[in-house]
Design a protein around this motif. Structure first.
Motif, PDB file in Angstrom:
ATOM      1  N   LEU A   1       2.685  40.020  54.568  1.00  0.00           N
ATOM      2  CA  LEU A   1       1.641  40.195  55.255  1.00  0.00           C
ATOM      3  C   LEU A   1       0.399  40.222  54.683  1.00  0.00           C
ATOM      4  O   LEU A   1      -0.796  39.696  54.841  1.00  0.00           O
ATOM      5  N   LYS A   2       0.339  41.321  53.701  1.00  0.00           N
ATOM      6  CA  LYS A   2      -0.909  41.566  52.855  1.00  0.00           C
ATOM      7  C   LYS A   2      -1.366  40.120  52.142  1.00  0.00           C
ATOM      8  O   LYS A   2      -2.653  39.878  52.050  1.00  0.00           O
ATOM      9  N   ILE A   3      -0.577  39.335  51.675  1.00  0.00           N
ATOM     10  CA  ILE A   3      -1.016  38.125  50.917  1.00  0.00           C
ATOM     11  C   ILE A   3      -1.578  37.311  51.839  1.00  0.00           C
ATOM     12  O   ILE A   3      -2.438  36.399  51.890  1.00  0.00           O
ATOM     13  N   ASN A   4      -0.930  37.215  53.218  1.00  0.00           N
ATOM     14  CA  ASN A   4      -1.384  36.363  54.328  1.00  0.00           C
ATOM     15  C   ASN A   4      -2.609  36.761  54.998  1.00  0.00           C
ATOM     16  O   ASN A   4      -3.594  36.206  54.906  1.00  0.00           O
ATOM     17  N   PHE A   5      -2.982  37.961  55.004  1.00  0.00           N
ATOM     18  CA  PHE A   5      -4.456  38.414  55.394  1.00  0.00           C
ATOM     19  C   PHE A   5      -5.249  38.182  54.108  1.00  0.00           C
ATOM     20  O   PHE A   5      -6.264  37.621  54.631  1.00  0.00           O
ATOM     21  N   LEU A   6      -5.152  38.443  53.066  1.00  0.00           N
ATOM     22  CA  LEU A   6      -6.291  38.040  52.149  1.00  0.00           C
ATOM     23  C   LEU A   6      -6.270  36.493  51.927  1.00  0.00           C
ATOM     24  O   LEU A   6      -7.430  36.034  51.907  1.00  0.00           O
ATOM     25  N   CYS A   7      -5.285  35.780  52.051  1.00  0.00           N
ATOM     26  CA  CYS A   7      -5.323  34.161  52.118  1.00  0.00           C
ATOM     27  C   CYS A   7      -6.412  33.996  53.175  1.00  0.00           C
ATOM     28  O   CYS A   7      -7.674  33.040  53.148  1.00  0.00           O
ATOM     29  N   ASN A   8      -6.297  34.514  54.375  1.00  0.00           N
ATOM     30  CA  ASN A   8      -6.947  34.242  55.441  1.00  0.00           C
ATOM     31  C   ASN A   8      -8.718  34.705  55.258  1.00  0.00           C
ATOM     32  O   ASN A   8      -9.513  33.966  55.632  1.00  0.00           O
ATOM     33  N   GLU A   9      -8.624  35.858  54.903  1.00  0.00           N
ATOM     34  CA  GLU A   9     -10.212  36.448  54.600  1.00  0.00           C
ATOM     35  C   GLU A   9     -10.616  35.703  53.298  1.00  0.00           C
ATOM     36  O   GLU A   9     -11.919  35.429  53.342  1.00  0.00           O
ATOM     37  N   LEU A  10      -9.920  35.249  52.286  1.00  0.00           N
ATOM     38  CA  LEU A  10     -10.638  34.690  51.231  1.00  0.00           C
ATOM     39  C   LEU A  10     -10.850  33.230  51.381  1.00  0.00           C
ATOM     40  O   LEU A  10     -11.553  32.507  50.625  1.00  0.00           O
ATOM     41  N   GLY A  11     -10.252  32.606  52.270  1.00  0.00           N
ATOM     42  CA  GLY A  11      -9.964  31.086  52.827  1.00  0.00           C
ATOM     43  C   GLY A  11      -9.236  30.313  51.807  1.00  0.00           C
ATOM     44  O   GLY A  11      -9.823  29.578  51.039  1.00  0.00           O
ATOM     45  N   MET A  12      -7.857  30.788  51.788  1.00  0.00           N
ATOM     46  CA  MET A  12      -6.967  29.892  51.023  1.00  0.00           C
ATOM     47  C   MET A  12      -5.697  29.500  51.633  1.00  0.00           C
ATOM     48  O   MET A  12      -5.272  30.243  52.604  1.00  0.00           O
ATOM     49  N   ASP A  13      -5.371  28.391  51.220  1.00  0.00           N
ATOM     50  CA  ASP A  13      -3.907  27.773  51.914  1.00  0.00           C
ATOM     51  C   ASP A  13      -2.573  28.758  51.467  1.00  0.00           C
ATOM     52  O   ASP A  13      -2.326  28.600  50.252  1.00  0.00           O
ATOM     53  N   THR A  14      -1.938  29.342  52.442  1.00  0.00           N
ATOM     54  CA  THR A  14      -0.922  30.212  51.759  1.00  0.00           C
ATOM     55  C   THR A  14       0.206  29.145  51.398  1.00  0.00           C
ATOM     56  O   THR A  14       1.101  29.737  50.722  1.00  0.00           O
ATOM     57  N   MET A  15       0.532  28.080  51.719  1.00  0.00           N
ATOM     58  CA  MET A  15       1.402  27.155  51.213  1.00  0.00           C
ATOM     59  C   MET A  15       1.212  26.972  49.833  1.00  0.00           C
ATOM     60  O   MET A  15       2.120  26.996  49.194  1.00  0.00           O
ATOM     61  N   ASP A  16       0.180  26.390  49.557  1.00  0.00           N
ATOM     62  CA  ASP A  16      -0.157  26.050  48.023  1.00  0.00           C
ATOM     63  C   ASP A  16      -0.078  27.267  47.242  1.00  0.00           C
ATOM     64  O   ASP A  16       0.351  27.250  46.067  1.00  0.00           O
ATOM     65  N   VAL A  17      -0.839  28.389  47.669  1.00  0.00           N
ATOM     66  CA  VAL A  17      -0.908  29.680  47.229  1.00  0.00           C
ATOM     67  C   VAL A  17       0.538  30.114  47.011  1.00  0.00           C
ATOM     68  O   VAL A  17       1.052  30.527  45.650  1.00  0.00           O
ATOM     69  N   GLY A  18       1.610  29.739  47.912  1.00  0.00           N
ATOM     70  CA  GLY A  18       3.118  30.303  47.658  1.00  0.00           C
ATOM     71  C   GLY A  18       3.811  29.612  46.591  1.00  0.00           C
ATOM     72  O   GLY A  18       4.589  30.007  45.792  1.00  0.00           O
ATOM     73  N   ASN A  19       3.505  28.033  46.642  1.00  0.00           N
ATOM     74  CA  ASN A  19       4.205  27.317  45.623  1.00  0.00           C
ATOM     75  C   ASN A  19       3.731  27.503  44.191  1.00  0.00           C
ATOM     76  O   ASN A  19       4.540  27.498  43.318  1.00  0.00           O
ATOM     77  N   THR A  20       2.279  27.585  44.236  1.00  0.00           N
ATOM     78  CA  THR A  20       1.874  28.054  42.798  1.00  0.00           C
ATOM     79  C   THR A  20       2.023  29.273  42.066  1.00  0.00           C
ATOM     80  O   THR A  20       2.422  29.280  41.072  1.00  0.00           O
ATOM     81  N   LEU A  21       2.220  30.189  43.067  1.00  0.00           N
ATOM     82  CA  LEU A  21       2.834  31.626  42.546  1.00  0.00           C
ATOM     83  C   LEU A  21       4.365  31.301  42.328  1.00  0.00           C
ATOM     84  O   LEU A  21       4.715  31.922  41.125  1.00  0.00           O
ATOM     85  N   ALA A  22       5.080  30.829  42.958  1.00  0.00           N
ATOM     86  CA  ALA A  22       6.483  30.485  42.552  1.00  0.00           C
ATOM     87  C   ALA A  22       6.595  29.630  41.395  1.00  0.00           C
ATOM     88  O   ALA A  22       7.305  30.102  40.643  1.00  0.00           O
TER      89      ALA A  22
END
Lengths: 613, 121
Positions: A341-362
């Motif tokens: 949830l925190k990562i989701n909140f941050l992505c929305n607030e900072l303006g980033m795509d959760t899918m690309d962030v998720g894959n890049t993190l993995a």
């Protein structure tokens, strides 16, 4: 014409001018709206070989033909430009009320050209268009920008309620290649890094308010068609029950049983059942959600304000959808729902795509565990970046938006990061964009859908899982290549026309919204005599146009692929255990069905039939 | 017997179907939620469908704050009046007050069951 607003607004940020053009009725009929309009404009006006972050790129906001009319789930607004992430044609859509409001202001299309020297925002109040300084907003996150901008332009709080804002956060300003454009705070046009294009133009936000009613061509028939679709969805187990209660995250457990939810950057799968129970939509809804929230005119209400009080991950925002849960929880192995949830909140607030962030993190986690990324590069004093390291993930998301330290490498997307460390094959994506949370070895048709998607890895261009897993309209065996080329072809055309161009959210198809219902609403809201066949041809036309654009941009058959992991390493679990995706076979069939040659180039005869030459 | 609208505000999802169908009924061949006789008051976490009621030519002064349970609402958040304080419930062309006709369309179309029409004696 009905349904369409009938005007195009062109804003030139370099010269700070704007002009209003009429929407041509045959153009409207041929391309329907939304992504169809923007694909045609990009094809005609934006050279595919340009640098996507140069002023020559154009940022196009479009509404679907049905957006705002009250057709079921027709809330989508589209953002399009050449993508800096993939180098392909780029488009992404958001729900909320921005798309409808653009039409109430009288425009189907907003084209933003050139670039400003200093930060600006565009304020559209019906026919009045202002380009004003956004110096006070620059650097602010999307939620603060949304609130402040409304206060800046409209002192009367009641009149400000009708203003809807699409903006970028710090990530877009810093040209992070996976940055999104956010509308109404939490609705993301996430994919293709279009926030970076907006940032490159120094455009912080677009605010819109309108007072023009949207005309309905055949009101009586339209009313009937909408009511019929609404009733069908309310009786559907997913649309009437599962989605309103648990959002798209309700599919996590079911898809895990089908072997689709990835584990550790798609190395294994599915996730252990007791672990999946930690981050399913059910858990989020029961423990963190305060109430349901819907986009304009949508009965599915898959959004919902959430609050996390755990001090490590405290914050408030909206519930994550399936892809975010599957990629963060499964692929990155972050099992605490608070952290997701925190990562989701941050992505929305900072303006980033959760899918690309998720894959890049993995991908970063796998590179780190295999010692391809040295610990010193990360610059963390106490944290490690193994799978499941939630605190490091949260920190990295923040660093990425501001391009701090390792975040600067991360911000260019997983493909470029993995390439820099010499292991591009460990990035799970297609055309440099992150993979959806589906292990396609357990649903081979989805593999073809992702490989052939024109905007890079994407499940929403042809949601084959509807047939392969959910069984609508027919149940197909997911572990076979037979018939998948045809399925993908049909679904791509159908989605392009009746959802992406019409402005209907693709989630609704899982909720029992049938293509027939969609067509009935489109045909009655407009009155230009669109037949179902016209729509399918329009879908094929849009698809071919995007393909032509990509070919000119140098994206060819070699890019119509998925990671080697799905093609070479057999699945360890699930109904597809021991199998790999035979992509070459499906691709060959698919090109043939599309009347493209062996290299995936549309034939002149096909283009002539689609009136594209 | 009299028709009474019962509102379950905690069920409302803010989808605005009530506004959509109300404007389609009254405008006949167009949709414009701003001309609807039911509006959804919404902020980030709260939604309240408000039905057009009485008409006032005067603003309330001073504005007061409304408490419901533990929650605080801005001045006229839950007021049903068509008045100079806010742009709701007014015909944009004539400025005349729009009033709910209790036709029940919004009740029938509400996907979340937040609205109910009951008969009261």
């Amino acid at each position: 014409m009905g349904a369409w607003a009938g005007k195009i607004l062109r804003v030139d940020l370099t010269n700070k001018t704007h002009k209003i053009e009429d929407l041509d009725s045959s153009f409207a009929k041929d391309f329907i709206g939304g992504q169809g309009f923007s694909s045609k404009i990009l094809y005609d006006e934006v050279d595919p070989t340009i640098d996507a972050l140069s002023p020559k790129n154009k940022l196009i906001f479009t509404s679907g033909a049905l957006t705002g009319t009250g057709a079921v789930s027709a809330s989508r607004g589209w953002v399009s430009a050449k993508s800096p992430l993939t180098g392909t044609i780029g488009f992404a859509s958001f729900g909320g009320s921005f798309g409808p409001e653009l039409k109430f202001a009288g425009y189907d299309i907003l084209i933003v050209e050139g670039s400003s020297e200093s930060p600006v925002y565009i304020w559209i109040d019906d026919d009045q268009v202002y380009i004003e300084s956004a110096a006070k907003l620059w650097g602010k996150n999307t939620h603060i920008t949304d609130d402040s901008l409304k206060k800046m332009i409209e002192p009367n709080s009641w009149k400000a309620r009708d203003i809807h804002v699409a903006c970028i956060g710090p990530a877009g300003e810093n040209k992070v290649l996976m940055s999104s454009v956010m509308a109404d705070k939490n609705r993301a046009a996430g994919r293709c890094g279009l926030g970076a294009v907006m940032g490159s133009k120094n455009l912080k936000a677009v605010a819109v308010r309108g007072s023009h009613p949207i005309p309905i061509g055949k009101p009586k028939e339209f009313r009937y068609a909408v009511k019929e679709a609404l009733d069908r969805i309310s009786k559907h187990p997913v649309g009437g029950n599962l989605f309103p209660a648990y959002g798209s995250g309700s599919l996590v457990e079911a898809y895990n049983v089908a072997g689709l939810v990835p584990s550790k950057n798609f190395q294994h799968g599915p996730v252990d059942f007791d672990k999946v129970a930690n981050f399913s939509g059910q858990v989020i809804a029961e423990n963190f959600m305060r109430r349901n929230k819907a986009c304009y005119g949508c009965p599915l209400s898959c959004g919902g304000p959430c609050v996390v009080t755990n001090p490590s991950f405290a914050g408030r925002g909206e519930r994550p959808e399936f892809e975010t849960l599957g990629l963060m929880g499964g692929s990155c192995g972050i099992e605490q729902p608070e952290a997701i949830l925190k990562i989701n909140f941050l992505c929305n607030e900072l303006g980033m795509d959760t899918m690309d962030v998720g894959n890049t993190l993995a991908c970063a986690m796998e590179l780190y565990e295999k010692n391809y990324i040295p610990a010193k590069d990360l610059g963390f004093r106490y944290l490690t970046l193994n799978f499941g390291d939630a605190l490091a993930a949260v920190r990295l998301v923040e660093m990425t938006a501001y391009r701090e330290g390792f975040g600067d490498t991360f911000a260019d997307g997983g493909y470029r990061m993995a390439e820099q460390y010499g292991h591009a094959e460990l990035f799970m994506g297609a055309k440099k964009m992150g993979f959806p949370a589906y292990d396609v070895r357990n649903a081979h048709g989805m593999g073809l859908a992702v490989a052939t998607s024109t905007r890079g890895a994407c499940h929403n261009r042809a949601y084959t899982l509807a047939a392969e897993i959910l069984g609508t309209p027919v149940k197909l065996d997911p572990i076979t290549e037979d018939g998948k080329a045809g399925l993908v072809y049909e679904m791509q055309n159908l989605t392009a026309a009746l959802m992406d161009a019409a402005g209907i959210c693709i989630f609704s198809i899982a909720g029992g919204h049938t293509p027939e219902d969609m067509y009935a609403q489109l045909a009655t809201a407009t009155d230009v005599g669109l037949s179902f066949e016209d729509c399918m041809i329009a879908g094929e036309r849009i698809w071919n146009l995007q393909k032509l654009y990509n070919l000119k941009a140098g994206i060819t058959k070699k890019d119509d692929t998925i990671p080697q992991r799905f093609l070479k390493e057999p699945a360890e679990y699930g109904p597809g255990k021991g199998t790999v995706v035979d992509l070459d076979r499906m691709l060959e069939e698919y090109y043939a069905i599309r009347s493209w040659d062996k290299d995936g180039v549309p034939t002149p005869a096909k283009l002539k039939q689609l009136e594209l030459q | 017997m009299k028709k009474v609208m019962k509102i379950y505000h905690d069920k409302c999802t803010g989808c605005r179907y009530c506004e959509i169908i109300c404007s389609l009924r009254h405008l006949k061949n167009a949709v414009d939620p701003k001309q609807s006789r039911i509006r959804v008051y919404q902020d980030d976490e709260r939604f309240f469908p408000i039905i057009a009621g009485a008409t006032s030519t005067q603003e309330c002064r001073p504005h007061s704050t409304v408490f419901m349970g533990n929650e605080e609402f801005e001045d006229c958040a839950l007021c049903r009046a068509s008045c100079p304080s806010r742009p709701w419930f007014k015909d944009p062309n004539t400025g005349k007050a729009l009033k709910c006709s209790m036709c029940g369309d919004c009740v029938e179309w509400c996907p979340s069951g937040a609205l109910e029409m009951i008969q009261a004696s």
